[in-house]
Scaffold this motif. Structure first.
Motif, PDB file in Angstrom:
ATOM      1  N   MET A 247      29.512  28.438  34.595  1.00  0.00           N
ATOM      2  CA  MET A 247      29.926  29.545  34.522  1.00  0.00           C
ATOM      3  C   MET A 247      30.046  29.235  32.946  1.00  0.00           C
ATOM      4  N   SER A 248      29.626  30.705  32.422  1.00  0.00           N
ATOM      5  CA  SER A 248      29.622  31.431  31.083  1.00  0.00           C
ATOM      6  C   SER A 248      30.626  31.465  30.151  1.00  0.00           C
ATOM      7  N   SER A 249      31.022  31.212  29.040  1.00  0.00           N
ATOM      8  CA  SER A 249      31.693  31.367  28.058  1.00  0.00           C
ATOM      9  C   SER A 249      32.732  32.720  28.657  1.00  0.00           C
ATOM     10  N   GLN A 250      32.305  33.969  28.646  1.00  0.00           N
ATOM     11  CA  GLN A 250      32.743  35.288  28.870  1.00  0.00           C
ATOM     12  C   GLN A 250      32.993  35.216  29.871  1.00  0.00           C
ATOM     13  N   LYS A 251      32.508  34.443  30.960  1.00  0.00           N
ATOM     14  CA  LYS A 251      32.984  34.248  32.782  1.00  0.00           C
ATOM     15  C   LYS A 251      34.995  34.250  31.962  1.00  0.00           C
ATOM     16  N   THR A 252      34.068  32.325  31.464  1.00  0.00           N
ATOM     17  CA  THR A 252      35.077  31.908  31.402  1.00  0.00           C
ATOM     18  C   THR A 252      36.587  32.726  30.630  1.00  0.00           C
ATOM     19  N   GLN A 253      36.235  33.091  29.745  1.00  0.00           N
ATOM     20  CA  GLN A 253      37.352  33.851  29.258  1.00  0.00           C
ATOM     21  C   GLN A 253      37.867  35.062  29.993  1.00  0.00           C
ATOM     22  N   ARG A 254      37.214  35.493  30.448  1.00  0.00           N
ATOM     23  CA  ARG A 254      37.261  36.326  31.085  1.00  0.00           C
ATOM     24  C   ARG A 254      38.167  36.375  32.653  1.00  0.00           C
ATOM     25  N   PHE A 255      38.298  35.065  33.044  1.00  0.00           N
ATOM     26  CA  PHE A 255      39.209  33.991  34.413  1.00  0.00           C
ATOM     27  C   PHE A 255      40.468  33.619  33.899  1.00  0.00           C
ATOM     28  N   VAL A 256      40.005  33.225  32.803  1.00  0.00           N
ATOM     29  CA  VAL A 256      41.686  32.945  31.625  1.00  0.00           C
ATOM     30  C   VAL A 256      42.429  34.233  31.863  1.00  0.00           C
ATOM     31  N   ALA A 257      42.706  35.069  30.832  1.00  0.00           N
ATOM     32  CA  ALA A 257      42.893  36.219  30.887  1.00  0.00           C
ATOM     33  C   ALA A 257      43.293  37.055  32.253  1.00  0.00           C
ATOM     34  N   THR A 258      42.556  37.025  33.312  1.00  0.00           N
ATOM     35  CA  THR A 258      42.703  37.595  34.219  1.00  0.00           C
ATOM     36  C   THR A 258      44.185  36.978  35.576  1.00  0.00           C
TER      37      THR A 258
END
Length: 200
Positions: A1-12
């Motif tokens: 999982m890319s850094s941006q996807k990880t950040q989006r998941f955490v934010a969601t």
């Protein structure tokens, strides 16, 4: 999982947690204006779903809207006896309008709200639209459900059902559009300008 996807998941996940808190903690999910002078209770959860869509994109907005709908459904099932509980005890009415709010606002925001277009008016309109869409979809789905499955009692009329629903739900709608518009205008503009682009 890319850094941006990880950040989006955490934010969601964070937005989902906020929705859950708003659903169970008084004053976090609504402004009880009736306690003061207006006789209205203004729901501000549309603001949270709208912010998720604005900051993270339509898919995250849809996920947050889905959890918002699920909390409405569970609350209606566990606290029966009111018109609101009767309306939202149907999963179609509880889930679909809220899911669509996050999805539509996220889709519109990706084109309407960018770092180059951060006017306060745009954010206000987006927040107000989220509240309007929620009310409109709830009225439409409730009319459909009550027509298909005849419901009586609690003062629900058999004739002119749509007009009746607009009357009882539309009163709060104007206040909700103003409140959610202002909150998205204040919070969303700051967050979108400061945070990295996490939209899907």
């Amino acid at each position: 999982m890319s850094s941006q996807k990880t950040q989006r998941f955490v934010a969601t996940t964070l937005f989902v947690a906020i929705v859950l808190l708003q659903s169970v903690v008084p004053f976090l999910g609504s402004l009880p204006l009736g306690a003061f002078f207006l006789g209205a209770s203004v729901t501000i959860v549309p603001m949270t779903a709208a912010l998720a869509g604005i900051l993270l994109g339509p898919r995250s907005g849809m996920v947050v809207g889905l959890f918002w709908g699920m909390t409405s459904w569970v609350r209606a099932l566990t606290h029966p006896g009111t018109i609101g509980a009767l309306i939202f005890s149907n999963p179609l009415t509880a889930l679909v309008p809220r899911l669509l709010v996050g999805l539509i606002i996220g889709f519109l925001a990706s084109r309407w709200l960018t770092k180059e277009r951060l006017s306060l008016v745009r954010f206000f309109i987006t927040g107000a639209l989220a509240a309007f869409l929620n009310t409109a979809f709830v009225i439409l789905s409730t009319t459909l459900v009550f027509k298909v499955f005849a419901v009586s009692g609690m003062g629900i009329p058999k004739a002119h059902l749509f007009t009746w629903l607009v009357g009882i739900l539309g009163f709060n709608s104007g206040f909700e559009m103003i409140a959610n518009g202002l909150l998205v205008m204040i919070i969303g503009r700051v967050l979108l300008a400061k945070l990295p682009n996490l939209r899907a």
